[in-house]
Write an enzyme that holds these catalytic residues in place. Structure first.
Site, short mmCIF file in Angstrom:
data_model
loop_
_atom_site.label_atom_id
_atom_site.label_comp_id
_atom_site.label_asym_id
_atom_site.label_seq_id
_atom_site.Cartn_x
_atom_site.Cartn_y
_atom_site.Cartn_z
N HIS A 99 0.82 -1.21 0.00
CA HIS A 99 0.00 0.00 0.00
C HIS A 99 0.85 1.26 0.00
O HIS A 99 0.37 2.33 -0.40
CB HIS A 99 -0.96 -0.02 1.20
N HIS A 267 -2.28 -12.13 -2.83
CA HIS A 267 -3.28 -12.86 -2.05
C HIS A 267 -2.86 -14.28 -1.72
O HIS A 267 -3.66 -15.06 -1.19
CB HIS A 267 -4.61 -12.86 -2.81
#
Length: 724
Positions: A99, A267
């Site tokens: 992020h 993921h």
């Protein structure tokens, strides 16, 4: 007297909010006022390390092996105040790093992990960054121990990279060299919305057409890194989400394969956290109470750690073994049918229709408890979009290929905004040159500079042609991601040689003269172009009756087409250049605002921008050789005439047509000069006028020349990281 005392005795002696945002700014009082804050980003007064601190030197004293050992221990040792999922922080630190890096966008090079900006608003409080504050607090003991030998920016990305290594990935490499900022970045436009997660419709001309996303934005909603995990505007539709993903990642310079690899790899470890009620959480870090000491999203009404953490909304892991680097993501996604459901927090997500117990991930706190895996709408996009699906199948069939593709994409994601490889530091820098690093070979330094200058000076090229060509070559530099600049001489390659702002016909004329000189002295055309600009400036200084040498740094190289990712250079094309008084077309944004944006990207201060404008005008560098702003009768001499006439009250300034103004003599009514908004703003804006008045003074003629030469040299050398 007694009554007067009673009236005032209960009043606070301080003016509430007078030193904070409660007081209106100048631009709030006068909305048309030009806001120069964007140029104050280069102010170093906020840096607590002082002007003499050198991060590159500090890094030389860092024990990298010891740092990595401490990070590995931290990442695998759960802390009671914020327990790690399955006893580790692998997924958390990968997310914090992701992020931080994921805000980068190609259009203006802003965002990214290169400055440690995640520590400050608004990023520290974006909804999509929920609980990244916990990750940074977990890293604090490491930062405290190693101090200024490691920046927050480097530490965050190193922690995320090591998380993948601990999980089992062979990473591609890592580079130190990111320097921290010490205040929020006012120069980054994140969108015009006034509320978090406002509808995507606010930033698209047509939300059904992802390409209409407002430039330079890359995320679909305010406060998100990429796309909404629940679907477009929170409505699940994997095919529509796939189109959004494709455009979003394209704006980060990622192709479909890199996008697929990053999604799958991102993921493969960790989980999403949505096991709670958002109403139980305190505000984000920037808006929380003082006793929380900058930690936001704290649960003060019920348990909010471990299995009960609430962050993004969806809840669950994507794979059976969320702390292992394996192919479990593809097995889970492709081998099951999925149906819509909701997380405990109310977020829309998908659950498998049928799944065996042995394929379920275990609870983050109790391995005897099996939990339900999940997929978001973005994951389902990887399954239903035919292009992404092909990559999913390819990665599943060849785990080594997937690992290498992800490792390279992760390296690109976390290093893209660092610029050329010359800025990379440390023992783990990959030896391979990657095209997105804009490689440039080393240039020859064994030549007589004065002999080359004499050869250039003897040509029939004008001062304006010499100076404007060097300027056009260097002005592409962006301090946001350290791309562009004169090194490499990419101005002679596509796409730059065809850019309208580079005046292709004139450019080819100049290159036709300079290239034989470069060949004769066996030096790069890049060095020759910059030297030619210096020759032009020195001629103009002599014409002004002064003698000042313009500093020059040898060693630029010439890039080739094979070294140039032409597509990724398209966003560097200038659509306006106030320094050359040029606009490609009319825009909603004023020319002076576009000038500030260009100056900030080039790393210029307001004073440097001012002196460069004044010099470029009298040197005759205007696009198309227009005379707007050329406030002199002695064009080609580096005088302060621009400022002298701009501040002369013997003139009036009258609007003409198409954004042009006439500079009229009060005594005769005759038009003496013409000007653009960019010219006149240096007389109308109070701050810029203060600078202009300094250079207009009778005792500033030499100061003006010296300051122009210093600013010019800064621009010409802005991309010379090989000698910095």
């Amino acid at each position: 007297m007694e009554n007067s005392t009673n009236k005032t005795s209960g009043k606070c002696p301080f003016m509430h909010g007078s030193n904070t945002a409660a007081e209106k700014s100048v631009t709030e009082w006068w909305p048309k006022s030009l806001n120069l804050d964007i140029l104050h980003q280069h102010d170093t007064k906020t840096n607590p390390l002082g002007e003499h601190f050198n991060y590159k030197d500090a890094l030389k004293t860092l024990d990298v092996d010891a740092l990595k050992a401490d990070l590995r221990e931290l990442l695998t040792t759960s802390q009671s105040w914020w327990p790690g999922d399955w006893g580790s922080y692998l997924g958390m630190m990968a997310r914090v790093a992701w992020h931080a890096a994921g805000t980068y966008r190609l259009a203006d090079g802003r965002g990214g992990a290169g400055t440690g900006n995640q520590r400050f608003a608004p990023l520290n409080s974006w909804p999509d960054n929920a609980n990244t504050d916990k990750g940074r607090r977990l890293l604090w003991p490491i930062k405290k121990k190693y101090g200024n030998k490691i920046s927050w920016a480097d530490l965050i990305i190193l922690a995320g990279t090591l998380a993948y290594e601990i999980a089992g990935l062979k990473t591609f490499g890592f580079a130190f060299g990111r320097e921290d900022i010490w205040h929020p970045e006012k120069d980054v436009y994140w969108g015009a919305e006034k509320e978090w997660l406002a509808s995507s419709n606010n930033r698209y001309d047509d939300v059904e057409t992802p390409e209409t996303l407002e430039n330079p934005l890359a995320a679909v909603q305010m406060g998100l890194i990429y796309v909404n995990p629940e679907g477009v505007n929170g409505k699940p539709d994997p095919l529509k989400t796939a189109a959004m993903i494709r455009e979003t990642f394209k704006r980060m310079a990622m192709d479909d394969e890199e996008t697929a690899a990053l999604t799958a790899g991102g993921h493969t470890i960790g989980k999403s956290h949505g096991n709670g009620n958002a109403d139980d959480l305190t505000p984000a870090p920037e808006g929380t109470n003082i006793e929380f000491q900058g930690l936001g999203w704290m649960n003060t009404k019920s348990r909010g750690i471990g299995r009960n953490v609430l962050a993004g909304g969806p809840e669950g892991a994507w794979t059976t073994n969320p702390t292992k680097w394996d192919g479990g993501y593809f097995e889970m996604l492709l081998d099951h049918d999925w149906e819509l459901t909701k997380s405990p927090a109310g977020a829309l997500q998908y659950k498998p229709v049928n799944i065996k117990d042995e394929n379920k991930p275990v609870d983050v706190e109790d391995a005897s408890i099996l939990t339900m895996p999940m997929m978001t709408d973005a994951d389902m996009a990887m399954k239903v979009d035919p292009i992404y699906r092909d990559y999913m199948e390819k990665f599943r069939a060849d785990h080594d290929y997937f690992s290498d593709t992800f490792a390279r994409a992760w390296f690109k994601l976390t290093h893209r905004d660092m610029g050329p490889k010359d800025r990379y530091l440390g023992p783990d820098v990959p030896t391979e040159d990657l095209i997105w690093q804009d490689p440039v070979p080393k240039g020859n330094t064994n030549y007589d500079v004065e002999a080359v200058k004499a050869k250039i000076a003897a040509t029939n090229l004008t001062i304006g042609e010499l100076v404007s060509t060097a300027w056009d070559s260097a002005r592409t530099f962006r301090g946001s991601d350290f791309r562009g600049g004169a090194n490499g001489a990419r101005i002679r390659l596509e796409p730059q040689k065809s850019w309208q702002g580079n005046e292709p016909e004139k450019l080819q004329k100049v290159l036709h003269v300079l290239q034989p000189i470069a060949s004769e002295f066996n030096i790069s055309i890049a060095d020759t172009i910059v030297l030619a600009g210096n020759v032009g400036v020195e001629k103009a200084i002599k014409n002004a009756g002064l003698h000042v040498n313009v500093p020059f740094e040898k060693g630029r190289g010439d890039a080739t087409d094979a070294m140039t990712d032409a597509e990724s250079f398209e966003p560097l094309e200038p659509v306006a250049d106030g320094f050359r008084n040029w606009l490609k077309q009319e825009y909603a944004v004023t020319p002076e605002e576009m000038l500030l944006d260009r100056a900030q990207l080039m790393g210029l201060t307001a004073a440097e921008m001012t002196v460069l404008i004044g010099g470029m005008r009298v040197l005759g560098t205007n696009y198309g050789n227009t005379k707007h702003g050329v406030f002199t009768n002695n064009e080609g001499a580096l005088t302060n005439d621009f400022f002298v006439h701009l501040t002369d009250m013997d003139y009036q300034w009258k609007p003409a047509t198409n954004g042009i103004f006439n500079i009229v003599e009060r005594s005769t009514g005759n038009t003496k000069f013409t000007a653009t908004r960019v010219d006149l703003v240096f007389g109308s804006n109070s701050i810029l006028r203060a600078y202009a008045e300094v250079y207009a003074q009778d005792d500033s003629k030499e100061k003006f020349v010296n300051d122009f030469v210093a600013a010019w040299t800064k621009v010409m050398n802005s991309d010379r990281f090989d000698v910095k």
